[in-house]
Design a protein around this motif. Structure first.
Motif, PDB file in Angstrom:
ATOM      1  N   LEU A 292      -5.932   1.284  -7.859  1.00  0.00           N
ATOM      2  CA  LEU A 292      -4.635   0.901  -7.551  1.00  0.00           C
ATOM      3  C   LEU A 292      -4.491  -0.518  -7.253  1.00  0.00           C
ATOM      4  O   LEU A 292      -3.695  -1.310  -7.870  1.00  0.00           O
ATOM      5  CB  LEU A 292      -3.971   1.628  -6.352  1.00  0.00           C
ATOM      6  CG  LEU A 292      -3.713   3.176  -6.605  1.00  0.00           C
ATOM      7  CD1 LEU A 292      -3.481   3.861  -5.301  1.00  0.00           C
ATOM      8  CD2 LEU A 292      -2.488   3.379  -7.478  1.00  0.00           C
ATOM      9  N   LEU A 293      -5.336  -1.182  -6.330  1.00  0.00           N
ATOM     10  CA  LEU A 293      -5.149  -2.504  -5.921  1.00  0.00           C
ATOM     11  C   LEU A 293      -5.703  -3.515  -7.122  1.00  0.00           C
ATOM     12  O   LEU A 293      -5.030  -4.512  -7.288  1.00  0.00           O
ATOM     13  CB  LEU A 293      -6.116  -2.772  -4.795  1.00  0.00           C
ATOM     14  CG  LEU A 293      -5.680  -1.960  -3.497  1.00  0.00           C
ATOM     15  CD1 LEU A 293      -6.654  -2.216  -2.412  1.00  0.00           C
ATOM     16  CD2 LEU A 293      -4.536  -2.903  -2.922  1.00  0.00           C
TER      17      LEU A 293
ATOM     18  N   HIS B 264     -12.216  10.188  -5.915  1.00  0.00           N
ATOM     19  CA  HIS B 264     -12.147  10.512  -4.317  1.00  0.00           C
ATOM     20  C   HIS B 264     -13.466  10.942  -3.914  1.00  0.00           C
ATOM     21  O   HIS B 264     -14.157  11.946  -4.230  1.00  0.00           O
ATOM     22  CB  HIS B 264     -11.153  11.908  -4.453  1.00  0.00           C
ATOM     23  CG  HIS B 264      -9.909  11.518  -5.100  1.00  0.00           C
ATOM     24  ND1 HIS B 264      -8.972  12.510  -5.487  1.00  0.00           N
ATOM     25  CD2 HIS B 264      -9.279  10.487  -4.732  1.00  0.00           C
ATOM     26  CE1 HIS B 264      -7.952  12.009  -5.646  1.00  0.00           C
ATOM     27  NE2 HIS B 264      -7.983  10.636  -5.528  1.00  0.00           N
TER      28      HIS B 264
ATOM     29  N   LEU C  15       2.174   1.696  -3.475  1.00  0.00           N
ATOM     30  CA  LEU C  15       1.022   2.029  -4.479  1.00  0.00           C
ATOM     31  C   LEU C  15       0.713   3.546  -4.206  1.00  0.00           C
ATOM     32  O   LEU C  15       0.727   4.568  -5.131  1.00  0.00           O
ATOM     33  CB  LEU C  15      -0.037   1.281  -4.223  1.00  0.00           C
ATOM     34  CG  LEU C  15      -0.050  -0.278  -4.678  1.00  0.00           C
ATOM     35  CD1 LEU C  15      -1.179  -0.920  -4.314  1.00  0.00           C
ATOM     36  CD2 LEU C  15       0.115  -0.261  -6.306  1.00  0.00           C
ATOM     37  N   LEU C  16       0.684   3.884  -2.947  1.00  0.00           N
ATOM     38  CA  LEU C  16       0.137   5.266  -2.534  1.00  0.00           C
ATOM     39  C   LEU C  16       1.243   6.390  -2.917  1.00  0.00           C
ATOM     40  O   LEU C  16       1.105   7.553  -3.436  1.00  0.00           O
ATOM     41  CB  LEU C  16      -0.224   5.538  -0.983  1.00  0.00           C
ATOM     42  CG  LEU C  16      -1.615   4.606  -0.993  1.00  0.00           C
ATOM     43  CD1 LEU C  16      -1.920   4.645   0.530  1.00  0.00           C
ATOM     44  CD2 LEU C  16      -2.883   5.445  -1.731  1.00  0.00           C
TER      45      LEU C  16
ATOM     46  N   LEU D 229      -5.989  -3.120   5.426  1.00  0.00           N
ATOM     47  CA  LEU D 229      -4.524  -3.688   5.089  1.00  0.00           C
ATOM     48  C   LEU D 229      -4.282  -5.278   4.905  1.00  0.00           C
ATOM     49  O   LEU D 229      -3.735  -6.017   4.155  1.00  0.00           O
ATOM     50  CB  LEU D 229      -3.327  -3.016   5.897  1.00  0.00           C
ATOM     51  CG  LEU D 229      -3.325  -1.640   5.798  1.00  0.00           C
ATOM     52  CD1 LEU D 229      -2.500  -1.330   6.924  1.00  0.00           C
ATOM     53  CD2 LEU D 229      -2.827  -1.464   4.500  1.00  0.00           C
TER      54      LEU D 229
ATOM     55  N   GLU E  15      -9.822   5.412  -6.045  1.00  0.00           N
ATOM     56  CA  GLU E  15      -8.374   5.495  -6.468  1.00  0.00           C
ATOM     57  C   GLU E  15      -7.713   4.061  -5.872  1.00  0.00           C
ATOM     58  O   GLU E  15      -7.034   3.436  -6.458  1.00  0.00           O
ATOM     59  CB  GLU E  15      -7.716   6.520  -5.944  1.00  0.00           C
ATOM     60  CG  GLU E  15      -6.293   6.768  -6.453  1.00  0.00           C
ATOM     61  CD  GLU E  15      -5.571   7.980  -6.418  1.00  0.00           C
ATOM     62  OE1 GLU E  15      -5.994   8.970  -6.007  1.00  0.00           O
ATOM     63  OE2 GLU E  15      -4.398   7.918  -7.135  1.00  0.00           O
TER      64      GLU E  15
ATOM     65  N   ARG F  75       2.204  13.284  -6.401  1.00  0.00           N
ATOM     66  CA  ARG F  75       2.606  14.328  -7.007  1.00  0.00           C
ATOM     67  C   ARG F  75       3.331  15.583  -5.951  1.00  0.00           C
ATOM     68  O   ARG F  75       3.855  16.387  -6.420  1.00  0.00           O
ATOM     69  CB  ARG F  75       1.283  14.858  -7.388  1.00  0.00           C
ATOM     70  CG  ARG F  75       0.636  14.346  -8.508  1.00  0.00           C
ATOM     71  CD  ARG F  75      -0.550  15.153  -9.293  1.00  0.00           C
ATOM     72  NE  ARG F  75      -1.432  14.299  -9.977  1.00  0.00           N
ATOM     73  CZ  ARG F  75      -2.497  14.595 -10.583  1.00  0.00           C
ATOM     74  NH1 ARG F  75      -3.150  15.774 -10.254  1.00  0.00           N
ATOM     75  NH2 ARG F  75      -3.245  13.700 -11.022  1.00  0.00           N
TER      76      ARG F  75
ATOM     77  N   HIS G 115       2.309   5.676  -7.008  1.00  0.00           N
ATOM     78  CA  HIS G 115       1.337   5.575  -8.162  1.00  0.00           C
ATOM     79  C   HIS G 115       0.133   6.336  -7.805  1.00  0.00           C
ATOM     80  O   HIS G 115      -0.940   6.353  -9.040  1.00  0.00           O
ATOM     81  CB  HIS G 115       0.977   4.208  -8.481  1.00  0.00           C
ATOM     82  CG  HIS G 115       2.357   3.592  -8.693  1.00  0.00           C
ATOM     83  ND1 HIS G 115       2.989   3.653 -10.224  1.00  0.00           N
ATOM     84  CD2 HIS G 115       2.825   2.655  -8.145  1.00  0.00           C
ATOM     85  CE1 HIS G 115       4.058   3.079 -10.085  1.00  0.00           C
ATOM     86  NE2 HIS G 115       4.099   2.238  -8.892  1.00  0.00           N
ATOM     87  N   SER G 116      -0.351   6.815  -6.761  1.00  0.00           N
ATOM     88  CA  SER G 116      -1.594   7.582  -6.436  1.00  0.00           C
ATOM     89  C   SER G 116      -1.253   9.256  -6.886  1.00  0.00           C
ATOM     90  O   SER G 116      -0.413   9.761  -6.999  1.00  0.00           O
ATOM     91  CB  SER G 116      -2.108   7.270  -5.194  1.00  0.00           C
ATOM     92  OG  SER G 116      -1.378   8.210  -4.042  1.00  0.00           O
ATOM     93  N   ILE G 117      -2.379   9.789  -6.516  1.00  0.00           N
ATOM     94  CA  ILE G 117      -2.423  11.473  -6.509  1.00  0.00           C
ATOM     95  C   ILE G 117      -1.564  11.946  -5.642  1.00  0.00           C
ATOM     96  O   ILE G 117      -0.898  13.020  -5.630  1.00  0.00           O
ATOM     97  CB  ILE G 117      -3.883  11.882  -6.630  1.00  0.00           C
ATOM     98  CG1 ILE G 117      -3.926  13.645  -6.881  1.00  0.00           C
ATOM     99  CG2 ILE G 117      -4.312  11.867  -4.946  1.00  0.00           C
ATOM    100  CD1 ILE G 117      -5.049  14.172  -6.803  1.00  0.00           C
ATOM    101  N   LEU G 118      -1.123  11.189  -4.294  1.00  0.00           N
ATOM    102  CA  LEU G 118      -0.236  11.602  -3.440  1.00  0.00           C
ATOM    103  C   LEU G 118       1.243  11.901  -3.763  1.00  0.00           C
ATOM    104  O   LEU G 118       1.921  12.627  -3.232  1.00  0.00           O
ATOM    105  CB  LEU G 118      -0.200  10.607  -2.161  1.00  0.00           C
ATOM    106  CG  LEU G 118      -1.612  10.210  -1.581  1.00  0.00           C
ATOM    107  CD1 LEU G 118      -1.547   9.389  -0.203  1.00  0.00           C
ATOM    108  CD2 LEU G 118      -2.394  11.547  -1.121  1.00  0.00           C
TER     109      LEU G 118
ATOM    110  N   PHE H 215       0.809  -1.323   0.110  1.00  0.00           N
ATOM    111  CA  PHE H 215      -0.020  -0.108   0.129  1.00  0.00           C
ATOM    112  C   PHE H 215       0.995   1.176   0.037  1.00  0.00           C
ATOM    113  O   PHE H 215       0.513   2.197  -0.727  1.00  0.00           O
ATOM    114  CB  PHE H 215      -0.975  -0.153   1.311  1.00  0.00           C
ATOM    115  CG  PHE H 215      -2.312  -0.625   1.179  1.00  0.00           C
ATOM    116  CD1 PHE H 215      -2.411  -1.943   0.674  1.00  0.00           C
ATOM    117  CD2 PHE H 215      -3.368   0.014   1.162  1.00  0.00           C
ATOM    118  CE1 PHE H 215      -3.614  -2.613   0.675  1.00  0.00           C
ATOM    119  CE2 PHE H 215      -4.758  -0.558   1.224  1.00  0.00           C
ATOM    120  CZ  PHE H 215      -4.883  -1.868   0.762  1.00  0.00           C
TER     121      PHE H 215
ATOM    122  N   MET I  31     -10.806   8.002  -0.482  1.00  0.00           N
ATOM    123  CA  MET I  31     -10.065   7.751  -1.671  1.00  0.00           C
ATOM    124  C   MET I  31     -10.372   6.507  -2.274  1.00  0.00           C
ATOM    125  O   MET I  31      -9.569   5.556  -2.876  1.00  0.00           O
ATOM    126  CB  MET I  31      -8.294   7.845  -1.636  1.00  0.00           C
ATOM    127  CG  MET I  31      -7.850   9.047  -1.218  1.00  0.00           C
ATOM    128  SD  MET I  31      -6.258   9.238  -0.972  1.00  0.00           S
ATOM    129  CE  MET I  31      -5.468   8.871  -2.799  1.00  0.00           C
TER     130      MET I  31
END
Lengths: 302, 302
Positions: free
Chosen positions: B173-174, B148, A173-174, B209, B169, A182, A177-180, A170, B166
């Motif tokens: 991702l998963l 979101h 990924l976050l 998780l 998203e 950026r 690959h997530s909006i985070l 997780f 989220m």
């Protein structure tokens, strides 16, 4: 007495050690050729290129743990069901006869079931057995942080049950690959204060799906510097993981893993009032050494 | 009376409608040129190519909601802080003077703060105002599923507070980028039973998780078919989202979004004993139409 080539062959990398009959490490090696990089039928050749010189030493044998025993690995070694200790696992060690004359065997992983949903580990069971050897503990909670973390409860020397948490995956990924991604720097060094702020925030009852978005908005509003956001997110995730464990029952937790990860769990568990002790790769070698006693009857047959 | 060109310009796509002065939709358009595809300074040209013909009709004006008002958008329209209703948002509508003679304005988003962590929405506030118009409700819980998701509490016609989850998203991702992607079909149609099994599982106290890993092991052990696993994962995520909301206080929830998503929330909320009513894109048009009343004083100045 024979020397042991102890190998933890994982998905994306592997580590090996040549062990003295006493268990002392003579030499260590690591390589990026995890099982996913090995072409079908390619395990004997990769093994030979990595450990052939050790295998040609007089009176050696080899024990491999980890994903090499999975369906995608060298030889599938079916899981041992929990509760399982060294004896149950040792008796299920699987000899490999792909390389004539070589005494190579694979350690099976463990499986558990919770309300009809299976759980699995491969390689961590060896680290747990090694940690029991090294600490003298035969009861307790053993935590192995990684891509897929394992929380194992050990009773009377056997893994009574365990659960996997995808915390490491997780985080990857976050943070990547997530909006985070950026607005945070996934490779920034640990900021302890931001990390612990995340750990505390995880307990607010609003859940990871909501709290993770805060790592975006804190950046948008300039309320947390880019360098701290990765630590904050890491704290949110590890805090969420701790939230779902029965920590009051733990008393002390044995952490096994890389210093980068065990440092974080030590901080978070300490904040929760839980004592820890920490082990690294030595647990793998101790575990494989402890299991090697089961090899004689299983793999020395002609 | 003037016609309104109502536009919801989002991150990855946009939708527009030409509205009769009464609010009736005359024509709708959608396009993939979300704000992330627009080069710097390129908004006037993209706008012209998409809506130039509508703008040349006699007596039209244009109101844009969504990410077009963000820092990465056409013109940044600062967030209105909650609590905020149509009046507060209407007064903060920002005129764009990039295209001479054109009466174009941007609706600001909303911000909220929880224990020092900001939260934001852009575009959903318009859908909420529209939903209030269409349902006649001025109090309630409004849920907008998407990448979101927004959970907004409306009191006396104003958004009192809201939280983002989220969930969308995390699902992407998963299901597409994690280890789960190897054994599930992210594009499989909804399997209601598997979805609801996931929703129920999310309440077991072991956390996302851990529970997410079950979507891997159920596949490994052949206990759930590939076609059902995506629905199960979706249920785990939506169940986790519902777990952290104060549903007993909700009574009824107004869902606003695409049928693919609102169908899932309807199922999960119904299983939790919460009634729902559902709106789609009509909420956006109704919201922009309702806000257009504030345009006269703000953008008709020479």
């Amino acid at each position: 007495m024979t020397r042991l080539i102890a190998i933890d062959w994982g998905t994306s990398s592997l580590r090996g050690a040549l062990l003295h009959p006493s268990g002392q490490v003579i030499e260590e090696r690591s390589d990026a050729r995890g099982i996913l990089t090995v072409p079908e039928g390619g395990f004997p050749a990769v093994f030979e290129s990595l450990f052939g010189d050790w295998m040609r030493l007089e009176d050696t044998r080899c024990l491999i743990s980890g994903m090499a025993g999975s369906k995608q690995g060298w030889v599938e070694a079916p899981y041992c069901a929990c509760p399982a200790g060294r004896v149950e696992v040792g008796r299920s060690i699987l000899a490999i006869d792909a390389i004539p004359g070589a005494r190579i065997a694979i350690v099976p992983g463990l499986s558990d079931t919770h309300d009809g949903v299976p759980d699995v580990m491969r390689g961590e069971e060896v680290q747990i057995f090694g940690a029991m050897e090294l600490t003298g503990l035969s009861d307790g909670v053993f935590v192995l942080p990684g891509t897929h973390n394992k929380w194992a409860t050990v009773k009377k020397g056997r893994v009574a049950s365990f659960r996997t948490c995808m915390t490491g995956e997780f985080y990857a990924l976050l943070s990547r690959h997530s909006i985070l991604a950026r607005t945070l720097d996934a490779d920034a060094p640990l900021d302890e204060a931001a990390f612990l702020e995340g750990v505390t925030r995880a307990e607010n009852g609003h859940g990871l799906l909501h709290n993770a978005f805060g790592a975006r908005t804190l950046a948008l509003f300039g309320r947390m510097p880019k360098e701290e956001l990765a630590s904050y997110l890491s704290g949110l995730l590890i805090g969420e993981e701790l939230r779902t464990q029965s920590l009051q029952a733990a008393g002390e937790v044995v952490l096994i893993g890389s210093p980068v990860l065990t440092q974080r769990y030590t901080l978070a568990l300490r904040a929760a009032g839980v004592a820890t002790r920490t082990l690294g790769t030595e647990a793998t070698w101790a575990g494989l050494h402890a299991l090697a006693g089961f090899l004689a009857t299983d793999t020395s047959q002609p």
